[in-house]
Structures are given as C-alpha cells and as structure tokens.
Write a protein that holds these residues in place. Structure first.
Motif, short mmCIF file in Angstrom:
data_model
loop_
_atom_site.label_atom_id
_atom_site.label_comp_id
_atom_site.label_asym_id
_atom_site.label_seq_id
_atom_site.Cartn_x
_atom_site.Cartn_y
_atom_site.Cartn_z
N ARG A 105 102.97 -35.99 -45.56
CA ARG A 105 103.81 -36.22 -44.87
C ARG A 105 104.02 -37.99 -44.52
N GLY A 106 103.19 -38.40 -45.43
CA GLY A 106 103.83 -40.21 -45.98
C GLY A 106 102.18 -40.46 -46.14
N GLY A 107 101.75 -41.93 -46.14
CA GLY A 107 100.74 -41.93 -46.47
C GLY A 107 100.50 -42.90 -47.44
N LYS A 108 99.29 -43.12 -48.11
CA LYS A 108 98.64 -44.75 -49.46
C LYS A 108 100.43 -44.06 -50.47
N PHE A 109 100.74 -43.59 -51.05
CA PHE A 109 101.35 -43.74 -52.14
C PHE A 109 102.81 -43.37 -51.50
N PRO A 110 104.09 -43.70 -52.03
CA PRO A 110 105.30 -42.98 -50.90
C PRO A 110 105.63 -41.81 -52.16
N SER A 111 105.30 -41.39 -52.36
CA SER A 111 105.95 -39.96 -53.75
C SER A 111 104.34 -39.74 -54.43
N THR A 112 104.50 -38.35 -54.56
CA THR A 112 103.00 -37.26 -55.17
C THR A 112 102.95 -36.83 -55.78
N VAL A 113 102.31 -36.65 -56.72
CA VAL A 113 102.24 -35.88 -58.03
C VAL A 113 101.64 -34.70 -57.51
N PHE A 114 102.64 -33.23 -57.77
CA PHE A 114 102.09 -31.81 -57.12
C PHE A 114 102.12 -30.88 -58.44
N GLU A 123 95.53 -20.94 -45.08
CA GLU A 123 96.28 -22.00 -44.80
C GLU A 123 94.88 -23.22 -45.79
N THR A 124 93.62 -22.26 -45.10
CA THR A 124 92.20 -23.44 -45.47
C THR A 124 92.09 -23.77 -47.17
N LEU A 125 92.48 -22.71 -47.62
CA LEU A 125 92.32 -22.41 -49.20
C LEU A 125 93.55 -23.15 -49.72
N LEU A 126 95.35 -23.09 -49.21
CA LEU A 126 95.92 -23.68 -49.73
C LEU A 126 95.93 -25.19 -49.76
N VAL A 127 95.50 -25.58 -48.58
CA VAL A 127 95.71 -27.04 -48.09
C VAL A 127 94.72 -27.31 -48.83
N GLN A 128 93.29 -27.48 -50.13
CA GLN A 128 92.82 -28.16 -50.60
C GLN A 128 93.55 -28.24 -51.71
N VAL A 129 94.81 -28.31 -51.73
CA VAL A 129 95.19 -28.82 -53.18
C VAL A 129 95.64 -30.59 -52.98
N TYR A 162 93.39 -31.78 -52.98
CA TYR A 162 92.84 -33.04 -53.27
C TYR A 162 93.14 -33.33 -54.72
N PRO A 163 93.20 -32.45 -55.40
CA PRO A 163 94.39 -32.64 -57.05
C PRO A 163 95.46 -33.04 -56.84
N MET A 164 96.33 -32.89 -56.09
CA MET A 164 97.23 -33.51 -55.90
C MET A 164 97.61 -35.62 -55.61
N THR A 165 95.55 -35.91 -54.56
CA THR A 165 95.73 -37.43 -54.15
C THR A 165 95.61 -37.70 -55.64
N VAL A 166 94.53 -36.99 -56.05
CA VAL A 166 94.03 -37.37 -57.22
C VAL A 166 95.03 -38.01 -58.61
N ALA A 167 95.59 -37.22 -58.49
CA ALA A 167 96.48 -37.50 -59.90
C ALA A 167 97.81 -38.33 -59.30
N THR A 168 97.76 -38.43 -57.56
CA THR A 168 98.97 -39.37 -57.40
C THR A 168 98.14 -40.52 -57.89
N ASP A 212 90.88 -39.03 -49.04
CA ASP A 212 90.42 -37.56 -48.08
C ASP A 212 91.48 -37.12 -47.96
N ARG A 213 91.98 -35.72 -47.34
CA ARG A 213 92.81 -34.77 -47.33
C ARG A 213 94.12 -36.37 -46.60
N ASP A 214 94.03 -37.29 -45.60
CA ASP A 214 94.29 -37.77 -44.67
C ASP A 214 94.82 -38.96 -45.70
N THR A 215 94.91 -39.54 -46.97
CA THR A 215 95.66 -40.22 -48.24
C THR A 215 96.75 -39.87 -48.01
N GLN A 216 97.40 -39.01 -48.44
CA GLN A 216 99.12 -38.42 -48.72
C GLN A 216 98.99 -37.49 -47.31
N LYS A 217 98.51 -37.18 -45.94
CA LYS A 217 98.75 -36.81 -44.47
C LYS A 217 98.72 -35.15 -45.76
#
Ligand SMILES: O=C1OCCC/C1=C\Nc1ccccc1
Length: 475
Positions: free
Chosen positions: A40-49, A139-145, A147-153, A378-383
């Motif tokens: 929904r937004g956060g630290k970086f304007p784009s995310t690496v999925f 949802e619980t499991l899939l939203v854990q993505v 983490y790798p998304m935010t590290v890659a970003t 954390d999950r909120d870094t990229q909301k």
C-alpha cells in the motif's frame, strides 16, 4: 509435531487461529472468495516482487492434505479452542474430491518484477465453489512474501545508489554485482529466514556469505550457485596470534591464499598502523606482488565515511594510485577495501559521497551488510496487505472492499483485478473486472495443487535489473 507421509509439515496448522473459525462466518451459500495482495506504500516507492515461488513450493504444491494431517489438526484445534470449531468436513472434502490438492488459483506478477505500490501483485481464489473458505485460510502464509519482497527491494535500492556513484566515478559497472556482500546470516531470525532473505538479496547481487541463501536458491529456484565469496579473516583468526602477532597473522593470510582475492579484517588494534606499517610496510612486497587478485583490507569500526577515506589515503601513500578515465583515484589492482560495519540503505550514500568528495572512485570499495540487509524491516516497511475484493454469495457477485473512516490509507481495491502496463511502461491496476484479460500481466502460477510457472533465477534477475544496467548491455 509429527511430520506426515508427505514429508512436509502440516500446512493445516500454518494459519492464524481465528481463521480456523472463518468457514462459519461467511454469508450462507458463499461460493467464491477472491483476494489480492499489494504493497500500500511505505519506505520505497516500488517493490521487487520475489519469494512467492518459495512459499508455493515449500507449502502448497502437491498433495498437501492427508488423513493424518486432518486428524492432527482436528485434535490440536480441539485442545486449542477447548471446542471443536475445525472444518473437518471441509478438509475431508478436499482430501476426497481433490485428492488432497488445494483447489486454489493464484495469479501473480512475474518474480523479479519491480512494481510501484498500490498495484495488485497477486490474486487468490478458490476453484471449487464448496471451498470459498480456503482463499483466506492461506493469507497468513502467503503474506509472508512481504519478507523476501522487502529484502529484494531494500537491496535493489542500495544497488541504485552504488550504480549512481559507479556511473559517476568508475570506468565500468563490472564490479557492481559484487559491491554489496551479504554478512547477515547470524543476524537473521532463523536459518530458514536467512535462506529466504539471503536469496532475495541475490536477485540483485552475486556476493554472499549466507550459505543458506545458496541452498534456498538451489532448492526453490533451480540455481546451482547463486552467489560467491572469497577467503576472509575474522577477528579470532588474527587476535589469536596476539597483539604483537598481527603482522604474522597478516603474512599468513597472504601466504595461505597467494592468488585471487583475500580479505583481512585489520582493525583489531590500530587500523591506521595496520595499513601504513603492516600492509604498506613490512608486508608491502608481498601485497604488491600478488598476481590476479587483491588483498582486501576490512576496517570494522569507527565512522564509516571518515574511516574509508582515511584508509584509502594511507594505502595510496604506501602503494600509489592512478586516475581512471573519469578522473577519480584508484588504488593499484592488488589492493582494495571492504566496509562491512554500519552499512545500510541510509548510510551507503554518505560513504560513497565522502569518497567522491575526496576524488576516490567507488570501485576501490565493496560493502558488507548484515542486519540491515536481512533483518531490519517488517511487514509495514512496504505496507503489505491481503484483502478480499470480490465474492459470490447466493449466486450474486459482490465487489467487496473496506474503507475505514479512521484510515483511508487502508482502503482496499474492489472486484476482480488485473495488472496492465501502459505505453510509457507505467503499471496500472484495473479494478472491478474492467481489465483486458489479454493485457493482464498476472500469470497463473498455481492451480489445484500444481505450480504452473517455475521462474529461473536468471529470469528473475533480468526482471529486477536496473534500467541503467540494461541500457549498458544493449549498446
Ligand atoms: O571480509 C569479507 O570479505 C569478502 C568475503 C566475506 C567477508 C566477510 N564475511 C563476513 C561474514 C559474516 C560476518 C562478517 C563478515
């Protein structure tokens, strides 16, 4: 927990407790629940999925529902709630009707894609009308993505900073893949998360000490060797020689690893003396005589921007320096520096800026990053959020959404979604089924227990590559 025939853990237990009661809470005769994931937004304007493939392969593919797992879950949830809320019937239906395969369809943007926030990144829906309750169970499991998304970003935004200084002060980008090395294994919350996060970093770079990342890339991304490292000292292998033995310890490093790169932490006592009197003094010939590979001096304390420039200055007084085509100074090819202390997205630029101000090329230096690379997020870094946007209840299609008056930033998208790209390359999310299926960038990666798209690491790296670097390979 007893592992079951399928060898994996029990995916029926990989959810939040309240979700175990949700099959009792949807409107009667709900036949379809459709949800989506976005930043929904956060630290970086784009995310690496990145990282959904890991979750799918690790937890959701194949026959993941068995009699034993259903029984284990029923028994555990009975104890957990002190009441029998578990959807035993629903899970048995999946076991019988689908032979234990999950009747879900997941459509996702290709791994490695760089997508501005507030765009749909993947959608999930049930493929069997009797299993509407399944979509949000995972949802619980899939939203854990997240983490790798935010590290890659976070890692890719550091690559952008380094590339900017390389573009300005270096003759080539050749060393860029090795300019940010993963030191983060010990600072990760678990071996598994080090593997996932370390793999995410390797989407953008090639240097790592996080062996778990190599293993994860092998197992889940069919990449036999996703990252590289070199022989390097740690304080114990220097300090065990005693304070007066540092020269002997350094000499030993040069002799044990006579060719190729070798790194040596040099701040055990006095980094300035180590550079001037040891590397540039007593050991000067051994260092300058190195064939095909440099000694890499590693400071590990002090104020990074100051320390790096002072180390470069001292080493250049002892070994000389040359100017590159951009007019910036470069140490001789047999000596380099790696700064592995205090490195983060926030601090990288300060170091490179101070080097540039002192006429030093970025290519003299590599970085190592630990906690900031793999853990400080954390999950909120990229909301990151997963929300239901469409359902079918009693045969009636419903565009589902939330719009909290207390935080409109949490407003969710409506209806069936698709992701399209405009002429100028910008992404756009089409809502309420208004998208053109032929233009939809979301790929069906999972359906009814099968992985339908298995991305290779090379493909993912290409998708995530900086435009600046892609141009280079073009011309
Ligand atoms: O100095 C180095 O040069 C380049 C190779 C790696 C390396 C150090 N590794 C490391 C790992 C985990 C914590 C701290 C350092």
């Amino acid at each position: 927990m007893a592992t079951t025939a399928a060898g994996g853990d029990n995916v029926l237990l990989v959810t939040d407790s309240y979700k175990v009661t949700h099959h009792l809470q949807y409107p009667p005769n709900t036949t379809n629940v459709y949800s989506y994931f976005e930043s929904r937004g956060g630290k970086f304007p784009s995310t690496v999925f990145f990282g959904l493939q890991y979750i799918l392969k690790r937890w959701l593919c194949g026959k993941v529902v068995t009699k034993e797992k259903i029984e284990e879950a029923r028994e555990l949830y009975e104890l957990h709630f002190g009441h029998d809320h578990f959807n035993t019937e629903g899970w048995n239906y999946i076991l019988e009707k689908h032979d234990g395969h999950l009747p879900l369809r997941i459509k996702a943007v290709p791994e490695g894609s760089v997508v501005p926030y507030k765009n749909v990144l993947f959608t999930v829906e049930n493929t069997d009308p009797k299993c509407h309750w399944l979509t949000n169970y995972f949802e619980t499991l899939l939203v854990q993505v997240w983490y790798p998304m935010t590290v890659a970003t976070n890692s890719r935004y550091q690559k952008e900073i380094i590339a900017k200084y390389m573009d300005k002060t270096a003759d080539t980008f050749d060393k860029l893949p090795f300019m940010l090395h993963d030191f983060g294994f010990r600072g990760s919350s678990s071996v598994e998360s080090a593997g996932i996060g370390g793999c995410a970093h390797l989407v953008n770079f090639m240097g790592t000490d996080t062996i778990a990342a190599i293993v994860t890339a092998r197992k889940f991304y069919a990449c036999n060797i996703a990252g590289f490292s070199i022989p390097a000292a740690e304080h114990s292998t220097i300090t065990t020689w005693g304070k007066d033995g540092e020269q002997a310890a350094f000499k030993n490093m040069l002799e044990q690893f006579p060719t190729g790169l070798v790194a040596c932490v040099s701040d055990s006592y006095n980094i300035w003396d180590a550079c001037e009197k040891l590397w540039g003094g007593a050991l000067k010939e051994l260092v300058s005589g190195r064939k095909d590979g440099a000694l890499v001096v590693r400071p590990d304390s002090g104020d990074p921007p100051q320390v790096v420039v002072k180390v470069l200055e001292i080493l250049s007084h002892q070994f000389g320096k040359v100017q590159n085509k951009k007019g910036y100074n470069l140490l001789p090819p047999f000596i380099r520096v790696i700064q592995g202390d205090g490195i983060s997205y926030e601090s990288l630029g300060d170091i490179l800026e101070n080097m540039e101000k002192n006429q030093w090329s970025a290519e003299n230096l590599a970085f190592g990053s630990g906690g900031a690379l793999l853990q400080k997020m954390d999950r909120d870094t990229q909301k990151c959020a997963y929300k239901c946007s469409y359902a079918v209840c009693n045969g009636k299609e419903v565009n589902v959404y939330k719009e909290p008056i207390t935080d409109l930033g949490k407003k969710s998208k409506k209806g069936r979604l698709s992701l399209e790209r405009m002429e100028d390359g910008t992404y756009i999310t089409k809502e309420q089924g208004t998208g053109d299926p032929k233009k939809d960038l979301l790929v069906t990666v999972f359906e009814n227990g099968k992985l339908l798209r298995d991305y290779t690491f090379d493909e993912i790296r290409r998708n995530a590559e900086l435009p600046l670097l892609l141009e280079r390979t073009q011309n």
